[in-house]
Design a protein around this motif. Structure first.
Motif, PDB file in Angstrom:
ATOM      1  N   ASP A 360      11.863 -23.279 -25.454  1.00 34.84           N
ATOM      2  CA  ASP A 360      10.757 -23.723 -24.587  1.00 34.84           C
ATOM      3  C   ASP A 360      10.685 -22.844 -23.335  1.00 34.84           C
ATOM      4  O   ASP A 360      11.149 -21.684 -23.313  1.00 34.84           O
ATOM      5  CB  ASP A 360      10.945 -25.216 -24.268  1.00 34.84           C
ATOM      6  N   ASP A 361      10.151 -23.378 -22.277  1.00 33.12           N
ATOM      7  CA  ASP A 361       9.863 -22.669 -21.032  1.00 33.12           C
ATOM      8  C   ASP A 361      11.128 -22.022 -20.433  1.00 33.12           C
ATOM      9  O   ASP A 361      12.225 -22.551 -20.569  1.00 33.12           O
ATOM     10  CB  ASP A 361       9.307 -23.715 -20.053  1.00 33.12           C
ATOM     11  N   TRP A 405       7.851 -20.881 -26.865  1.00 30.64           N
ATOM     12  CA  TRP A 405       6.885 -21.527 -25.963  1.00 30.64           C
ATOM     13  C   TRP A 405       6.121 -20.465 -25.164  1.00 30.64           C
ATOM     14  O   TRP A 405       6.689 -19.482 -24.713  1.00 30.64           O
ATOM     15  CB  TRP A 405       7.674 -22.411 -25.000  1.00 30.64           C
ATOM     16  N   ARG A 437       1.517 -27.453  -9.975  1.00 26.63           N
ATOM     17  CA  ARG A 437       2.789 -26.973 -10.535  1.00 26.63           C
ATOM     18  C   ARG A 437       2.995 -25.500 -10.155  1.00 26.63           C
ATOM     19  O   ARG A 437       3.417 -24.683 -10.957  1.00 26.63           O
ATOM     20  CB  ARG A 437       2.828 -27.147 -12.058  1.00 26.63           C
ATOM     21  N   LYS A 470       4.548 -22.807 -29.415  1.00 28.21           N
ATOM     22  CA  LYS A 470       4.079 -23.981 -28.660  1.00 28.21           C
ATOM     23  C   LYS A 470       3.193 -23.452 -27.535  1.00 28.21           C
ATOM     24  O   LYS A 470       3.662 -22.702 -26.675  1.00 28.21           O
ATOM     25  CB  LYS A 470       5.270 -24.742 -28.093  1.00 28.21           C
ATOM     26  N   ASP A 472       1.229 -24.136 -24.413  1.00 28.66           N
ATOM     27  CA  ASP A 472       1.176 -25.160 -23.370  1.00 28.66           C
ATOM     28  C   ASP A 472       0.072 -24.852 -22.356  1.00 28.66           C
ATOM     29  O   ASP A 472      -0.443 -23.721 -22.288  1.00 28.66           O
ATOM     30  CB  ASP A 472       2.546 -25.183 -22.667  1.00 28.66           C
ATOM     31  N   GLY A 515       2.303 -32.417 -22.046  1.00 30.68           N
ATOM     32  CA  GLY A 515       2.296 -33.525 -22.995  1.00 30.68           C
ATOM     33  C   GLY A 515       0.960 -33.517 -23.714  1.00 30.68           C
ATOM     34  O   GLY A 515       0.500 -32.490 -24.203  1.00 30.68           O
ATOM     35  N   ASP A 534       4.452 -36.120 -22.935  1.00 36.43           N
ATOM     36  CA  ASP A 534       5.773 -35.802 -22.397  1.00 36.43           C
ATOM     37  C   ASP A 534       6.635 -37.054 -22.344  1.00 36.43           C
ATOM     38  O   ASP A 534       7.846 -36.963 -22.148  1.00 36.43           O
ATOM     39  CB  ASP A 534       5.655 -35.200 -20.989  1.00 36.43           C
TER      40      ASP A 534
HETATM   41  C1  DGJ Z   1       5.045 -29.357 -20.405  1.00 35.46           C
HETATM   42  C2  DGJ Z   1       5.330 -29.712 -21.823  1.00 35.46           C
HETATM   43  O1  DGJ Z   1       4.652 -30.873 -22.168  1.00 35.46           O
HETATM   44  C3  DGJ Z   1       6.821 -29.843 -22.027  1.00 35.46           C
HETATM   45  O2  DGJ Z   1       7.089 -30.228 -23.336  1.00 35.46           O
HETATM   46  C4  DGJ Z   1       7.479 -28.540 -21.692  1.00 35.46           C
HETATM   47  O3  DGJ Z   1       7.085 -27.549 -22.611  1.00 35.46           O
HETATM   48  C5  DGJ Z   1       7.133 -28.124 -20.287  1.00 35.46           C
HETATM   49  N1  DGJ Z   1       5.709 -28.125 -20.074  1.00 35.46           N
HETATM   50  C6  DGJ Z   1       7.674 -26.761 -19.966  1.00 35.46           C
HETATM   51  O4  DGJ Z   1       7.286 -26.322 -18.751  1.00 35.46           O
END
Ligand code: DGJ
Length: 714
Positions: A360-361, A405, A437, A470, A472, A515, A534
């Protein structure tokens, strides 16, 4: 099928009729949307029909009629389906029919926006051309009907035929005038972590109810799907009209009962903050709205949407294939990981039977928190010395697929990209843009910015064996530089998504927006699964997944088992409950699996084995929601294969009740005369018994008790 009979045009689906006709003045009127009617020339019934609609001779002429794409200001004073400032500078409009065309297949052309395709179904499309000769303005209405479904897909094309530019102030995709009756509207509102709460409002004379969002993406706060239903409607009974907009930007679904008791429902781009300059001979396409009729409650409507979207919207080759069971490191490590840590998680995940590892991130630029680096899509070699390609190889060597991600639509003010291209961020000149953010949005209305995003993501996907992405998007849209900007951005987003998903058809894409902030059918056209929320708490997820399934296919609902106490709400739940709830959807884990105790690890292994047995059902099974948590203490659902041979049952009781006798759970949609074996206990039941008497669920005496069953026809 589309039948033209005199001045009546009759669109017939599997169980539905949508009937429109033209009156002697050339107005396009609506006659019926509901259960199937026989083929007749209904225009001959104008007077009887007008009475039903509360016809009063001293009223503004069209104000009392049910129409197809009503205008405002000349002959109808209700909320209109479109509004333009015409070449004379006023908003008065009135259109007359000039032509009908019937096309085989779907229209497909919605100007780069996603829409239904024909697939292996039989589809026909009606095009009606309307013209306002006073101001040289034309509208083409498109209606696609499939022989196999109970839906009508609608959109409109607005054309400026005049010699001067005009302004579009609003342009809905569908307008539905329904006859006098008692209606409720159900919309899906919420916030981060509690997306898509199902809210039911009785519609009252004169009060407009609008389910709308103007925050950029389709939104946590309001989903672009709503239902209008008869007051008695529930899962299995009553009349329901679903309206689902294939669109990921600002949207609106508005309903208002007029003075005579008729109901007008509009769905489309949110007119708030919208304005589109339409030059001479230029046209504007609305997104497509998929409207569905069920005479048998919400459940039937949901199954209809699930089939249509899986067969005729979702382009990914993964749509109806079993998806890999994944583990995502986000809740396990957040930004704090090393290659070594990731590999230790991957090894343990492999031992448990997991198939895909998702990073992920935090893997790029100098991103150790959420304050920087979005836009700088180069690997952080301090954290990942082997690079993304090296890490992917190591994960593959462990025996797992590798996924990554991205948040490609964003730019951090603290990034190389921003230092080079500060004007690529969405902002107005006269003020500093709002950071949410700590990030800004890339201006996808510009081709060069879209090209940058396409290249940046493609370059990474080309250099490593990445089999899952993923995608986002973690902020709302502020500082839009002009009315209609959100639509320009949404078109850019679709352009980017088409380019990337077409270039990498073998990559499984998952949508995400903090999310479930962009859980809509526009996203589903490109990405077959979406991170639902989320909030991964099993109890919160009951309602979130229940209501998400009203419109969206089960397998699009991404659902992970996470740690307890839960990180978002602090609730402690059993691993069993977390797994049982997550089976509805694309199943995975999002925790540090190296910290699982031996007992937990064994349970995880069993969950994975069970998931492998049931996942073929998720690909294209039929969903029946059996107990509704919005109405009590129980929540349950069932997913049955199309051939009715396999049935997955999930049942839950949220709070323990002393000396409670749990209601038997009556299943639906089984083969009445066949026998079904419970694969865990070996017990055999008749389909008749399971449906009409029900199975007994013996919940443990504890809060958040869940049970699952897999039944097979024998
Ligand atoms: C928001 C996503 O919904 C989370 O699952 C995760 O990937 C974070 N961002 C990462 O910054």
């Amino acid at each position: 099928m589309i039948i033209k009979n005199g001045k009546t045009i009759h669109l017939q689906g599997k169980n539905i009729s949508y009937v429109i006709f033209e009156n002697d003045e050339g107005d396009l009127l609506h006659f019926h949307f509901g259960k199937k009617l026989a083929d007749r020339d209904y225009s001959l019934m104008t007077s009887e029909w007008a009475e039903e609609w509360g016809f009063a001779t001293n009223e503004v002429p069209l104000d009392v009629y049910a129409q197809e794409y009503p205008s405002y200001g000349h002959s109808d004073l209700r909320n209109p389906s479109y509004q333009i400032i015409n070449k004379y500078g006023n908003a008065v409009s009135q259109m007359k029919v000039t032509e009908y065309k019937i096309h085989h297949g779907t229209t497909a052309d919605v100007c780069g926006m996603p829409c239904l395709f024909k697939g292996s179904q039989s589809a026909d499309t009606l095009e009606v051309i309307l013209y306002d000769s006073a101001v040289d303005f034309e509208v083409h209405l498109y209606y696609t009907v499939f022989d196999e479904y109970d839906i009508i897909a609608r959109n409109a094309l607005l054309v400026n035929k005049s010699d001067t530019p005009i302004e579009i102030m609003s342009a809905y995709s569908a307008s539905l005038d329904l006859p006098i009756g008692d209606y409720d509207m159900i919309h899906f509102a919420g916030a981060w972590g509690r997306e898509r709460e199902m809210i039911r409002t009785p519609l009252q004379l004169g009060v407009k109810v609008e389910a709308e969002n103007a925050r950029g993406g389709s939104g946590h706060q309001m989903n672009p799907f709503a239902m209008i239903c008869s007051r008695d409607a529930d899962e299995t009974h009553g009349e329901v009209y679903g309206l689902s907009l294939i669109y990921s930007g600002n949207h609106s679904t508005a309903a208002k009962i007029d003075q005579f008791g008729g109901l007008r429902v509009l769905q489309g781009i949110n007119p708030f903050c919208f304005k589109w300059d339409l030059k001479q001979n230029k046209s504007f396409y609305t997104p497509q709205s998929v409207i569905c009729y069920s005479g048998e409650g919400f459940g039937k409507m949901s199954r209809e949407y699930h089939d249509v979207y899986r067969n005729n919207l979702m382009r990914s080759e993964f749509t109806k294939k079993p998806r890999p069971i994944l583990i995502n490191n986000w809740e396990g490590t957040y930004f704090d990981f090393t290659e070594e840590k990731l590999l230790s998680m991957a090894k343990r995940a492999k031992e448990a039977g997991i198939e895909l590892f998702v990073l992920d991130d935090g893997w790029f630029g100098k991103r150790n928190n959420d304050r920087s680096s979005l836009g700088d899509w180069t690997v952080n070699t301090e954290k990942l010395p082997s690079g993304i390609d090296g890490l992917a190889k190591k994960i593959n060597d462990i025996g797992l697929k590798f996924g990554l991600w991205f948040e490609p639509e964003m730019i951090s003010p603290d990034s190389e990209l921003y230092r080079k291209h500060p004007n690529w961020a969405v902002k107005v000149n006269e003020r500093n843009p709002v950071e949410i953010r700590h990030q800004l949005i890339l201006d996808l209305s510009r081709d060069e910015v879209c090209d940058y995003v396409i290249n940046a993501v493609s370059n990474i996907l080309k250099t490593a064996n990445i089999e899952y992405v993923k995608w986002d998007m973690n902020r709302q849209m502020t500082d839009m530089m002009r009315g209609g900007y959100n639509h320009e951005y949404t078109l850019g987003y679709y352009k980017v998504m088409s380019a990337i998903t077409e270039a990498f058809p073998n990559v499984l894409f998952e949508g995400c927006s903090a999310g479930g902030g962009r859980f809509d059918s526009g996203v589903l056209a490109y990405m077959p699964q979406i991170w639902t929320s989320d909030n991964s708490d099993a109890v919160s997820r009951l309602k979130i997944q229940y209501s998400t399934s009203m419109c969206y296919p089960v397998y699009s609902i991404s659902s992970h088992v996470t740690a307890s106490p839960n990180h978002q709400v602090g609730r402690i739940t059993a691993l069993k409950a977390r797994g049982d709830v997550a089976y509805m959807g694309t199943f995975g884990y999002e925790l540090d699996i190296t910290k699982a105790s031996n007992t937990e690890f064994e349970e995880i292994k069993q969950q994975i084995e069970f998931e492998k047995q049931i996942r073929p059902l998720m690909c294209d099974g039929d969903l029946y929601r059996l107990q509704n948590l919005y109405e009590g203490n129980y929540c349950s659902w069932e997913i049955i294969s199309k051939d009715k041979k396999q049935v997955f049952v999930f049942a839950s009781r949220v709070l323990a009740v002393a000396q409670s006798k749990n209601p038997r759970l009556k299943l639906q949609g089984l083969d009445y005369g066949k026998q079904y074996r419970d694969t865990q206990t070996g017990e055999i039941y008749g389909g008749d018994f399971l449906m009409h008497r029900g199975i007994k669920i013996n919940y443990k005496t504890e809060d958040f008790a869940t049970e699952v069953r897999l039944l097979e026809m024998c």
